[in-house]
Design a protein around this motif. Structure first.
Motif, PDB file in Angstrom:
ATOM      1  N   VAL A 169      12.680   0.703  -6.915  1.00  0.00           N
ATOM      2  CA  VAL A 169      11.966  -0.533  -7.490  1.00  0.00           C
ATOM      3  C   VAL A 169      11.517   0.578  -8.271  1.00  0.00           C
ATOM      4  CG1 VAL A 169      10.248  -2.172  -8.042  1.00  0.00           C
ATOM      5  CG2 VAL A 169      12.004  -2.598  -6.209  1.00  0.00           C
ATOM      6  N   LEU A 170       9.957   1.717  -7.290  1.00  0.00           N
ATOM      7  CA  LEU A 170       9.722   2.752  -7.810  1.00  0.00           C
ATOM      8  C   LEU A 170      10.016   3.487  -8.686  1.00  0.00           C
ATOM      9  CD1 LEU A 170       7.496   3.167  -5.124  1.00  0.00           C
ATOM     10  CD2 LEU A 170       6.339   2.241  -6.913  1.00  0.00           C
ATOM     11  N   LYS A 171      11.627   3.615  -8.452  1.00  0.00           N
ATOM     12  CA  LYS A 171      11.983   5.091  -9.409  1.00  0.00           C
ATOM     13  C   LYS A 171      12.476   4.306 -10.809  1.00  0.00           C
ATOM     14  CE  LYS A 171      16.254   7.939  -9.821  1.00  0.00           C
ATOM     15  NZ  LYS A 171      17.616   7.964  -8.624  1.00  0.00           N
ATOM     16  N   LYS A 201      13.711  -1.814   8.805  1.00  0.00           N
ATOM     17  CA  LYS A 201      11.537  -1.086   8.263  1.00  0.00           C
ATOM     18  C   LYS A 201      12.587  -0.330   6.425  1.00  0.00           C
ATOM     19  CE  LYS A 201       8.448  -2.298  10.954  1.00  0.00           C
ATOM     20  NZ  LYS A 201       7.196  -2.104  11.665  1.00  0.00           N
ATOM     21  N   LYS A 202      13.814   0.095   7.207  1.00  0.00           N
ATOM     22  CA  LYS A 202      13.938   1.572   6.204  1.00  0.00           C
ATOM     23  C   LYS A 202      14.622   1.046   5.606  1.00  0.00           C
ATOM     24  CE  LYS A 202      16.998   5.912   6.328  1.00  0.00           C
ATOM     25  NZ  LYS A 202      17.812   6.645   7.350  1.00  0.00           N
ATOM     26  N   ALA A 203      15.813   0.027   5.526  1.00  0.00           N
ATOM     27  CA  ALA A 203      16.049  -0.629   4.355  1.00  0.00           C
ATOM     28  C   ALA A 203      15.732  -1.588   3.218  1.00  0.00           C
ATOM     29  CB  ALA A 203      17.086  -1.517   5.322  1.00  0.00           C
ATOM     30  N   ALA A 204      14.355  -1.795   3.573  1.00  0.00           N
ATOM     31  CA  ALA A 204      13.234  -2.851   3.091  1.00  0.00           C
ATOM     32  C   ALA A 204      12.531  -1.686   1.945  1.00  0.00           C
ATOM     33  CB  ALA A 204      11.988  -3.699   3.623  1.00  0.00           C
ATOM     34  N   TRP A 205      12.144  -0.176   3.273  1.00  0.00           N
ATOM     35  CA  TRP A 205      11.729   0.946   2.071  1.00  0.00           C
ATOM     36  C   TRP A 205      12.441   1.620   1.453  1.00  0.00           C
ATOM     37  CZ3 TRP A 205       7.670   2.040   0.292  1.00  0.00           C
ATOM     38  CH2 TRP A 205       6.747   4.078  -0.063  1.00  0.00           C
ATOM     39  N   VAL A 206      13.463   1.722   1.279  1.00  0.00           N
ATOM     40  CA  VAL A 206      14.542   1.803  -0.036  1.00  0.00           C
ATOM     41  C   VAL A 206      14.268   1.052  -0.602  1.00  0.00           C
ATOM     42  CG1 VAL A 206      17.265   2.977  -0.371  1.00  0.00           C
ATOM     43  CG2 VAL A 206      16.135   3.661   1.814  1.00  0.00           C
ATOM     44  N   ASP A 207      14.807   0.243  -1.058  1.00  0.00           N
ATOM     45  CA  ASP A 207      14.418  -1.456  -1.708  1.00  0.00           C
ATOM     46  C   ASP A 207      13.543  -0.999  -2.291  1.00  0.00           C
ATOM     47  OD1 ASP A 207      16.948  -1.944  -0.997  1.00  0.00           O
ATOM     48  OD2 ASP A 207      16.098  -3.925   0.568  1.00  0.00           O
ATOM     49  N   LEU A 208      11.607  -0.758  -2.286  1.00  0.00           N
ATOM     50  CA  LEU A 208      10.871  -0.899  -2.579  1.00  0.00           C
ATOM     51  C   LEU A 208      10.875   0.432  -4.067  1.00  0.00           C
ATOM     52  CD1 LEU A 208       8.087  -1.902   0.071  1.00  0.00           C
ATOM     53  CD2 LEU A 208       9.378  -2.761  -1.569  1.00  0.00           C
ATOM     54  N   GLN A 209      12.068   1.993  -2.863  1.00  0.00           N
ATOM     55  CA  GLN A 209      11.616   2.958  -3.666  1.00  0.00           C
ATOM     56  C   GLN A 209      12.472   2.350  -4.983  1.00  0.00           C
ATOM     57  OE1 GLN A 209      12.622   5.659  -0.329  1.00  0.00           O
ATOM     58  NE2 GLN A 209      10.506   6.143  -0.037  1.00  0.00           N
ATOM     59  N   GLY A 214       1.152  -1.337   0.023  1.00  0.00           N
ATOM     60  CA  GLY A 214       0.014   0.030  -0.020  1.00  0.00           C
ATOM     61  C   GLY A 214       1.132   1.308   0.071  1.00  0.00           C
ATOM     62  N   ALA A 215       1.710   0.804   0.196  1.00  0.00           N
ATOM     63  CA  ALA A 215       2.944   2.533   0.741  1.00  0.00           C
ATOM     64  C   ALA A 215       3.372   3.097  -0.434  1.00  0.00           C
ATOM     65  CB  ALA A 215       4.124   2.128   2.015  1.00  0.00           C
ATOM     66  N   MET A 216       3.372   1.853  -1.385  1.00  0.00           N
ATOM     67  CA  MET A 216       4.221   2.226  -2.598  1.00  0.00           C
ATOM     68  C   MET A 216       2.765   3.076  -3.657  1.00  0.00           C
ATOM     69  SD  MET A 216       6.304  -1.293  -3.708  1.00  0.00           S
ATOM     70  CE  MET A 216       6.372  -0.513  -5.016  1.00  0.00           C
ATOM     71  N   LYS A 217       1.793   2.656  -3.556  1.00  0.00           N
ATOM     72  CA  LYS A 217       0.936   3.559  -3.768  1.00  0.00           C
ATOM     73  C   LYS A 217       0.200   3.443  -5.424  1.00  0.00           C
ATOM     74  CE  LYS A 217       0.803   7.649  -0.506  1.00  0.00           C
ATOM     75  NZ  LYS A 217       0.179   7.129  -0.393  1.00  0.00           N
ATOM     76  N   LEU A 218       0.326   1.905  -5.866  1.00  0.00           N
ATOM     77  CA  LEU A 218       0.369   1.599  -7.115  1.00  0.00           C
ATOM     78  C   LEU A 218      -1.235   0.966  -7.144  1.00  0.00           C
ATOM     79  CD1 LEU A 218       2.952  -1.689  -6.514  1.00  0.00           C
ATOM     80  CD2 LEU A 218       3.070   0.220  -7.283  1.00  0.00           C
ATOM     81  N   SER A 219      -1.450   1.381  -8.382  1.00  0.00           N
ATOM     82  CA  SER A 219      -2.892   1.119  -8.585  1.00  0.00           C
ATOM     83  C   SER A 219      -2.733  -0.372  -8.905  1.00  0.00           C
ATOM     84  CB  SER A 219      -2.957   1.818 -10.292  1.00  0.00           C
ATOM     85  OG  SER A 219      -3.020   0.310 -11.457  1.00  0.00           O
TER      86      SER A 219
END
Length: 188
Positions: free
Chosen positions: A182-184, A172-180, A77-82
């Motif tokens: 992918v988004l980028k 959790k911060k490292a995981a969020w950086v990894d998700l970002q 959800g935090a990735m705000k994908l459709s």
């Protein structure tokens, strides 16, 4: 229940008697067909995670309502994908009905049918299962690793598992950086 207005599914009914391995694979394939997995051509991401207590593979659903499945859902959800931009698949962490080889076969068929750009693989067990080799997640998390399944090449991105993140919240911060990352890359 629903997530982002989408109905949650529960997955196929798998046989519980031993010795029915072939029927397990057929059941997984029927489930993928029934749920039209891979039918969303714009789905660029496939999220894969395994959880204790999940008896049956399923997509777009919280099977347990445990802290880990809730965190998994929040990470997506935090990735705000459709809703049409991804598919999420919950897999059994341990299964009496399906071996690791059978689960890998199911994952490969899912990759071929959906052809996502990215496969975000949560945890070392699934990462190692898919890659076919033993890797430390602390070494490969957030890397873009090429993976081929039946002629379809996807980018596998290992991510820390929600179980691990609940035990080690500082990660959790490292995981969020990894998700970002992918988004980028997805948006470029």
């Amino acid at each position: 229940e629903s997530i982002n207005g989408e109905n949650l599914t529960k997955g196929p009914d798998l046989p519980v008697q031993s010795g029915e391995k072939l029927e397990v694979i057929r059941s997984l394939e029927r489930f993928a067909e029934k749920e039209n997995l891979g039918s969303t051509p714009e789905a660029k991401m496939l999220f894969l995670a395994d959880f204790e207590g999940v008896e049956k593979p399923g997509c777009e659903g919280e099977h347990l309502g445990s802290e880990s499945t809730i965190l998994f859902t929040r990470m997506i959800g935090a990735m705000k994908l459709s809703p049409s931009g991804y598919e999420a698949c919950y897999l059994p962490k341990k299964s009496k009905e399906a071996t690791d080889l059978e689960i890998k076969s199911y994952i490969d068929k899912l990759l071929v049918s959906s052809e996502p750009k990215f496969v975000l693989c949560f945890g070392a067990r699934l990462t190692n299962l898919i890659l076919g080799r033993k890797e430390k997640l602390s070494t490969v998390h957030g890397q873009f690793l090429p993976y081929e399944a039946s002629g379809v090449t996807v980018t596998l991105v290992p991510i820390f598992h929600p179980d691990y993140l609940n035990i080690n919240p500082k990660m959790k911060k490292a995981a969020w950086v990894d998700l970002q990352k992918v988004l980028k890359d997805q948006n470029s």
